[in-house]
Design an enzyme around this catalytic site. Structure first.
Site, short mmCIF file in Angstrom:
data_model
loop_
_atom_site.label_atom_id
_atom_site.label_comp_id
_atom_site.label_asym_id
_atom_site.label_seq_id
_atom_site.Cartn_x
_atom_site.Cartn_y
_atom_site.Cartn_z
NE ARG A 1 10.91 86.78 30.16
CZ ARG A 1 11.60 86.38 29.10
NH1 ARG A 1 10.96 85.89 28.04
NH2 ARG A 1 12.92 86.43 29.07
N GLY B 1 22.91 86.40 24.85
CA GLY B 1 22.65 87.01 26.15
C GLY B 1 21.30 87.69 26.24
NE ARG C 1 17.35 82.77 28.46
CZ ARG C 1 16.26 83.18 27.83
NH1 ARG C 1 15.92 82.64 26.67
NH2 ARG C 1 15.49 84.13 28.33
CG ASP D 1 14.66 99.67 21.30
OD1 ASP D 1 14.51 98.47 21.60
OD2 ASP D 1 13.80 100.32 20.67
CE LYS E 1 10.74 89.17 25.47
NZ LYS E 1 10.19 87.89 24.96
CG ASP F 1 18.75 81.73 21.83
OD1 ASP F 1 18.83 81.02 20.81
OD2 ASP F 1 18.13 82.82 21.85
CG ASN F 2 14.31 81.35 22.29
OD1 ASN F 2 14.84 82.22 22.98
ND2 ASN F 2 13.92 81.57 21.06
#
Length: 518
Positions: free
Chosen positions: A193, A100, A200, A135, A123, A270-271
């Site tokens: 972004r 996620g 994805r 974090d 991001k 996932d990328n």
């Protein structure tokens, strides 16, 4: 007041998490509502004027205090409904389960001045339910790299997500850059972004792995309706056409990477963008001295799974994992194999096209593939710079091929001298091929200039801008962005940005090898 207009279809049409907030949890939904976490002192470091124009944001709005507050995570424009998306993925070849958006928070889907849909995603804006104990923040160095590369790749003609803004947070972030037990406080930053979609491969893998076929089908139907509206048909035929298009777009993207010498560094599923966009700029790099086995990612230093030369094969493997995830929707698996075959066919066609363009030929014959392979072998053996070698060939005279034309491409003077006979032999072979080709000299050079960039975002250039920004001078970021806006042009007074990697950068952190720490 902003003129941005939002149409947040993902939140409206896919099932969401009934719980709000950033508490870590496993969920069986598509997204979770979560607000960015405020920062101490947001300030605009750099922005893309072109992306702002597409979104209808004028210079006064960009310069306003409100803009920095919104894109620093402290405020929202009307219509923004922040969320984080749930997905899984294969990381370095192994299933990783739920991942996620761990530190990416989408603000909304804005409608641009061109009528297009643009998802705005912060991001580094704080934790989400998918942060896995982290974090949710990002440091300035990695944020500068993502901001610059997003725009540099766009201007190179490579399918990519874009970047609107880079905002400093005024807060420190603690990171262990190389995971070696030496954490340090670093300045924090947030990148906005921008993409038509951030969906994805992992968005489909997770529900499939859990056996949640209903959610899998919802993801597919939504993606086709919103992001592939031109596709016709219904049922399995529609799904098959969609998967084939995903495979084709992925092939085009990776072929562009290979053309310009880009190494993604962490090609986990996932990328991988469902739109065939380059996404998630982490430990990326550009090939300097040509080496197909090079990877900039320290995490991958031993296995080199994601090295430059294997990127097409990795993309194919990743598409295989997507096909596996989609299999429950296909009674007959043949359409999935057809899609995978489309990847191979499309990639080979792109490779032939790019070979002809990079060498300045009207078309690519079978022997031209051997010709360019011989050049690559020579570049590797002689430690020649990939970008400078191909750019140097543009002004080569077919009547008098002179190795001196490529002198600047060599990193090792001894190798240049020792390998001069082999280079001369290859140049004569190339010159003979040019004399057979129907393209006039001016047309040949023009074609080569559009395929072989003069300027690429070498890691050492990005690191120099980072060093200045960390000392309080962000002007280097905007300056480098301006250079990368015209990568194929000769820019008077900017030769330094086209120079090969200096010796001091060969082994310096951030210039040769990078980690996923960001």
């Amino acid at each position: 007041m902003t003129h941005l207009r939002f149409d947040n279809r993902l939140r409206q049409q896919l099932p969401g998490d009934p719980e709000e907030g950033s508490r870590r949890r496993e969920v069986s939904v598509a997204w979770s509502a979560v607000l960015p976490t405020p920062v101490a002192a947001p300030s605009l470091i750099a922005h893309s004027a072109e992306m702002a124009q597409v979104l209808g944001l004028d210079a006064a709005e960009i310069a306003s205090a409100q803009f920095a507050q919104v894109f620093g995570g402290n405020a929202l424009y009307p219509g923004m409904q922040p969320w984080a998306v749930n997905y899984g993925g294969h990381q370095f070849g192994h299933w990783a389960g739920q991942l996620g958006d761990g530190r990416a928070i989408s603000l909304g889907e804005a409608i641009g001045t061109d009528g297009g849909r643009y998802e705005l995603q912060l991001k580094g804006a704080g934790p989400t339910p998918y942060s896995r104990g982290a974090d949710g923040r990002a440091v300035l160095r990695s944020s500068i790299r993502e901001f610059l590369c997003s725009e540099a790749m766009h201007h190179l003609g490579v399918p990519t997500t874009r970047a609107l803004s880079l905002v400093g947070t005024g807060d420190a972030v603690v990171r262990d850059m190389f995971y070696d037990g030496h954490p340090q406080r670093e300045p924090g930053a947030i990148v906005c972004r921008v993409a038509p979609s951030f969906i994805r491969f992992g968005n489909f893998e997770l529900p499939s792995a859990r056996g949640d076929i209903a959610l899998l089908r919802q993801w597919v139907d939504f993606t086709i309706a919103r992001d592939f509206p031109a596709l016709a048909g219904a049922g399995e035929a529609l799904y098959a056409g969609w998967f084939a298009q995903v495979c084709e777009r992925t092939a085009v993207m990776v072929a562009h990477w290979m053309r310009v010498g880009f190494v993604h560094g962490v090609m986990n599923t996932d990328n991988m963008s469902i739109l065939g966009l380059t996404i998630d700029y982490g430990p990326y790099g550009w090939v300097d001295d040509y080496d197909p086995d090079w990877t900039p990612n320290t995490t991958d230093a031993q296995g080199r799974r994601y090295r430059f030369g294997t990127q097409p094969q990795v993309a194919y493997w990743n598409l295989g994992r997507l096909a596996q995830a989609l299999a429950p929707l296909f009674p007959d698996q043949a359409p999935l194999q057809h899609g995978l075959d489309r990847f191979r066919d499309t990639y080979l066609a792109c490779d032939r096209h790019d070979t002809a363009a990079k060498l300045g030929l009207a078309e690519c014959r079978d022997e031209d593939l051997q010709l360019i392979d011989a050049l690559r072998a020579l570049m590797r053996e002689s430690e020649m710079d990939m970008t400078l070698t191909f750019r140097g060939l543009i002004d080569l005279s077919p009547d008098h091929p002179d190795p001196a034309q490529l002198r600047e491409a060599f990193y090792d003077e001894d190798k240049r001298v020792a390998d001069a006979p082999q280079l001369q032999q290859w140049l004569q072979r190339y010159a003979a091929r040019l004399q057979q080709d129907p393209l006039p000299p001016d047309a040949r050079r023009a074609r080569m200039r559009l395929a072989n960039p003069r300027y690429v975002l070498r890691n050492y250039l990005a690191q120099q801008a980072i060093d200045r920004a960390e000392q309080g001078d962000p002007s280097g970021v905007q300056e480098l962005l301006e250079v990368m806006r015209h990568p194929y042009d000769d820019q008077p007074g900017r030769d330094a940005f086209a120079a090969r990697r200096p010796e001091w950068a060969r082994d310096r952190a951030g210039c040769s090898m990078l980690s996923c720490s960001s």
